[in-house]
Write a protein that holds these residues in place. Sequence first.
Motif, PDB file in Angstrom:
ATOM      1  N   ASP A  53       0.895  -1.239   0.168  1.00 55.76           N
ATOM      2  CA  ASP A  53      -0.153   0.056   0.216  1.00 55.76           C
ATOM      3  C   ASP A  53       0.762   1.334   0.060  1.00 55.76           C
ATOM      4  O   ASP A  53       1.578   1.462   0.810  1.00 55.76           O
ATOM      5  CB  ASP A  53      -1.034   0.049   1.096  1.00 55.76           C
ATOM      6  N   GLY A  54       0.980   1.984  -1.051  1.00 55.54           N
ATOM      7  CA  GLY A  54       1.641   3.176  -1.115  1.00 55.54           C
ATOM      8  C   GLY A  54       3.085   3.011  -1.759  1.00 55.54           C
ATOM      9  O   GLY A  54       3.880   3.794  -1.787  1.00 55.54           O
ATOM     10  N   CYS A  55       3.569   1.533  -1.899  1.00 55.84           N
ATOM     11  CA  CYS A  55       4.769   1.500  -2.438  1.00 55.84           C
ATOM     12  C   CYS A  55       4.742   0.213  -3.373  1.00 55.84           C
ATOM     13  O   CYS A  55       4.889  -1.159  -2.851  1.00 55.84           O
ATOM     14  CB  CYS A  55       5.817   1.295  -1.388  1.00 55.84           C
ATOM     15  N   GLY A  56       4.307   0.271  -4.521  1.00 56.65           N
ATOM     16  CA  GLY A  56       4.432  -0.983  -5.439  1.00 56.65           C
ATOM     17  C   GLY A  56       5.867  -1.595  -5.560  1.00 56.65           C
ATOM     18  O   GLY A  56       5.945  -2.881  -6.318  1.00 56.65           O
ATOM     19  N   GLN A  57       6.937  -0.793  -5.361  1.00 61.03           N
ATOM     20  CA  GLN A  57       8.147  -1.473  -5.558  1.00 61.03           C
ATOM     21  C   GLN A  57       8.421  -2.622  -4.666  1.00 61.03           C
ATOM     22  O   GLN A  57       9.188  -3.649  -5.049  1.00 61.03           O
ATOM     23  CB  GLN A  57       9.001  -0.441  -5.416  1.00 61.03           C
ATOM     24  N   ASP A  58       7.865  -2.568  -3.489  1.00 59.41           N
ATOM     25  CA  ASP A  58       8.315  -3.595  -2.563  1.00 59.41           C
ATOM     26  C   ASP A  58       7.274  -4.740  -2.623  1.00 59.41           C
ATOM     27  O   ASP A  58       6.048  -4.718  -2.255  1.00 59.41           O
ATOM     28  CB  ASP A  58       8.189  -2.994  -0.989  1.00 59.41           C
ATOM     29  N   THR A  59       7.810  -5.807  -3.400  1.00 62.94           N
ATOM     30  CA  THR A  59       7.048  -7.090  -3.636  1.00 62.94           C
ATOM     31  C   THR A  59       7.321  -8.086  -2.500  1.00 62.94           C
ATOM     32  O   THR A  59       7.320  -9.484  -2.820  1.00 62.94           O
ATOM     33  CB  THR A  59       7.337  -7.490  -4.969  1.00 62.94           C
ATOM     34  N   SER A  60       7.520  -7.652  -1.291  1.00 64.69           N
ATOM     35  CA  SER A  60       8.214  -8.689  -0.174  1.00 64.69           C
ATOM     36  C   SER A  60       6.947  -9.690   0.168  1.00 64.69           C
ATOM     37  O   SER A  60       5.831  -9.303   0.000  1.00 64.69           O
ATOM     38  CB  SER A  60       8.494  -7.981   1.100  1.00 64.69           C
TER      39      SER A  60
ATOM     40  N   TYR B 131      13.649  -8.325   5.942  1.00 66.99           N
ATOM     41  CA  TYR B 131      14.783  -7.670   5.205  1.00 66.99           C
ATOM     42  C   TYR B 131      14.191  -6.462   4.329  1.00 66.99           C
ATOM     43  O   TYR B 131      14.826  -5.951   3.515  1.00 66.99           O
ATOM     44  CB  TYR B 131      15.582  -8.659   4.299  1.00 66.99           C
ATOM     45  N   SER B 132      12.820  -6.092   4.157  1.00 67.63           N
ATOM     46  CA  SER B 132      12.008  -5.107   3.613  1.00 67.63           C
ATOM     47  C   SER B 132      12.460  -3.634   4.169  1.00 67.63           C
ATOM     48  O   SER B 132      12.182  -3.511   5.521  1.00 67.63           O
ATOM     49  CB  SER B 132      10.694  -5.392   3.410  1.00 67.63           C
ATOM     50  N   PRO B 133      13.396  -2.769   3.398  1.00 67.54           N
ATOM     51  CA  PRO B 133      13.558  -1.353   4.128  1.00 67.54           C
ATOM     52  C   PRO B 133      12.106  -0.883   4.362  1.00 67.54           C
ATOM     53  O   PRO B 133      12.123   0.027   5.250  1.00 67.54           O
ATOM     54  CB  PRO B 133      14.142  -0.696   2.929  1.00 67.54           C
ATOM     55  N   ARG B 134      11.034  -1.118   3.537  1.00 65.87           N
ATOM     56  CA  ARG B 134       9.790  -0.518   3.886  1.00 65.87           C
ATOM     57  C   ARG B 134       9.281  -0.904   5.223  1.00 65.87           C
ATOM     58  O   ARG B 134       8.907  -0.109   5.989  1.00 65.87           O
ATOM     59  CB  ARG B 134       8.950  -0.706   2.787  1.00 65.87           C
ATOM     60  N   ALA B 135       9.309  -2.189   5.799  1.00 61.44           N
ATOM     61  CA  ALA B 135       8.903  -2.689   6.648  1.00 61.44           C
ATOM     62  C   ALA B 135       9.608  -2.286   7.880  1.00 61.44           C
ATOM     63  O   ALA B 135       8.968  -1.961   8.881  1.00 61.44           O
ATOM     64  CB  ALA B 135       9.145  -4.385   6.775  1.00 61.44           C
ATOM     65  N   ILE B 136      10.924  -2.251   7.917  1.00 60.22           N
ATOM     66  CA  ILE B 136      11.862  -1.660   8.926  1.00 60.22           C
ATOM     67  C   ILE B 136      11.467  -0.329   9.136  1.00 60.22           C
ATOM     68  O   ILE B 136      11.230   0.364  10.283  1.00 60.22           O
ATOM     69  CB  ILE B 136      13.308  -1.775   8.440  1.00 60.22           C
TER      70      ILE B 136
ATOM     71  N   LEU C  97       8.329   7.201   5.259  1.00 61.39           N
ATOM     72  CA  LEU C  97       8.551   5.833   5.152  1.00 61.39           C
ATOM     73  C   LEU C  97       9.189   5.580   3.749  1.00 61.39           C
ATOM     74  O   LEU C  97       9.173   6.202   2.814  1.00 61.39           O
ATOM     75  CB  LEU C  97       7.227   5.317   4.813  1.00 61.39           C
ATOM     76  N   VAL C  98      10.212   4.383   3.823  1.00 59.27           N
ATOM     77  CA  VAL C  98      11.065   4.149   2.751  1.00 59.27           C
ATOM     78  C   VAL C  98      10.161   3.399   1.719  1.00 59.27           C
ATOM     79  O   VAL C  98       9.321   2.557   1.903  1.00 59.27           O
ATOM     80  CB  VAL C  98      12.168   3.246   3.217  1.00 59.27           C
ATOM     81  N   CYS C  99      10.446   3.683   0.475  1.00 55.45           N
ATOM     82  CA  CYS C  99       9.572   2.998  -0.638  1.00 55.45           C
ATOM     83  C   CYS C  99      10.588   2.565  -1.735  1.00 55.45           C
ATOM     84  O   CYS C  99      11.250   3.424  -2.507  1.00 55.45           O
ATOM     85  CB  CYS C  99       8.692   3.853  -1.384  1.00 55.45           C
ATOM     86  N   THR C 100      11.076   1.462  -1.836  1.00 56.36           N
ATOM     87  CA  THR C 100      12.035   0.713  -2.400  1.00 56.36           C
ATOM     88  C   THR C 100      11.919  -0.707  -2.602  1.00 56.36           C
ATOM     89  O   THR C 100      11.320  -1.381  -1.654  1.00 56.36           O
ATOM     90  CB  THR C 100      13.453   1.181  -1.937  1.00 56.36           C
ATOM     91  N   ALA C 101      12.395  -1.426  -3.544  1.00 54.03           N
ATOM     92  CA  ALA C 101      12.541  -2.651  -3.624  1.00 54.03           C
ATOM     93  C   ALA C 101      13.246  -3.468  -2.482  1.00 54.03           C
ATOM     94  O   ALA C 101      14.301  -3.138  -2.135  1.00 54.03           O
ATOM     95  CB  ALA C 101      12.890  -3.085  -5.009  1.00 54.03           C
ATOM     96  N   ASN C 102      12.801  -4.794  -2.008  1.00 55.33           N
ATOM     97  CA  ASN C 102      13.634  -5.436  -1.161  1.00 55.33           C
ATOM     98  C   ASN C 102      14.629  -5.885  -1.881  1.00 55.33           C
ATOM     99  O   ASN C 102      14.646  -6.950  -2.816  1.00 55.33           O
ATOM    100  CB  ASN C 102      12.514  -6.510  -0.636  1.00 55.33           C
ATOM    101  N   PRO C 103      15.965  -5.601  -1.409  1.00 58.10           N
ATOM    102  CA  PRO C 103      17.119  -6.282  -2.012  1.00 58.10           C
ATOM    103  C   PRO C 103      17.510  -7.856  -1.898  1.00 58.10           C
ATOM    104  O   PRO C 103      18.033  -8.300  -2.385  1.00 58.10           O
ATOM    105  CB  PRO C 103      18.412  -5.721  -1.331  1.00 58.10           C
ATOM    106  N   TRP C 104      16.547  -8.441  -0.823  1.00 58.39           N
ATOM    107  CA  TRP C 104      16.747  -9.722  -0.610  1.00 58.39           C
ATOM    108  C   TRP C 104      15.280 -10.694  -1.348  1.00 58.39           C
ATOM    109  O   TRP C 104      15.337 -11.887  -1.008  1.00 58.39           O
ATOM    110  CB  TRP C 104      16.657 -10.059   0.770  1.00 58.39           C
TER     111      TRP C 104
END
Length: 56
Positions: free
Chosen positions: A11-18, A25-30, A45-52
């Motif tokens: 919600d609010g960040c389609g880049q994070d497909t965790s 490991y999600s920067p958004r969750a953290i 809030l961070v909106c970026t893809a999860n590197p893991w």
Amino acid sequence: MKGVKNITLQDGCGQDTSDHLSMAYSPRAISIALRALNPARYPKLVCTANPWFFSF
């Protein structure tokens, strides 16, 4: 339960497909957790893809 808030990472960040396993490991969750603990210090809030995230 009183005082509980469910949040969907996407919600609010389609880049994070965790998914459930990789959200630790999600920067958004953290950033959501840090904001909940100290909103003055972590207001954004961070909106970026999860590197893991691995897609099989």
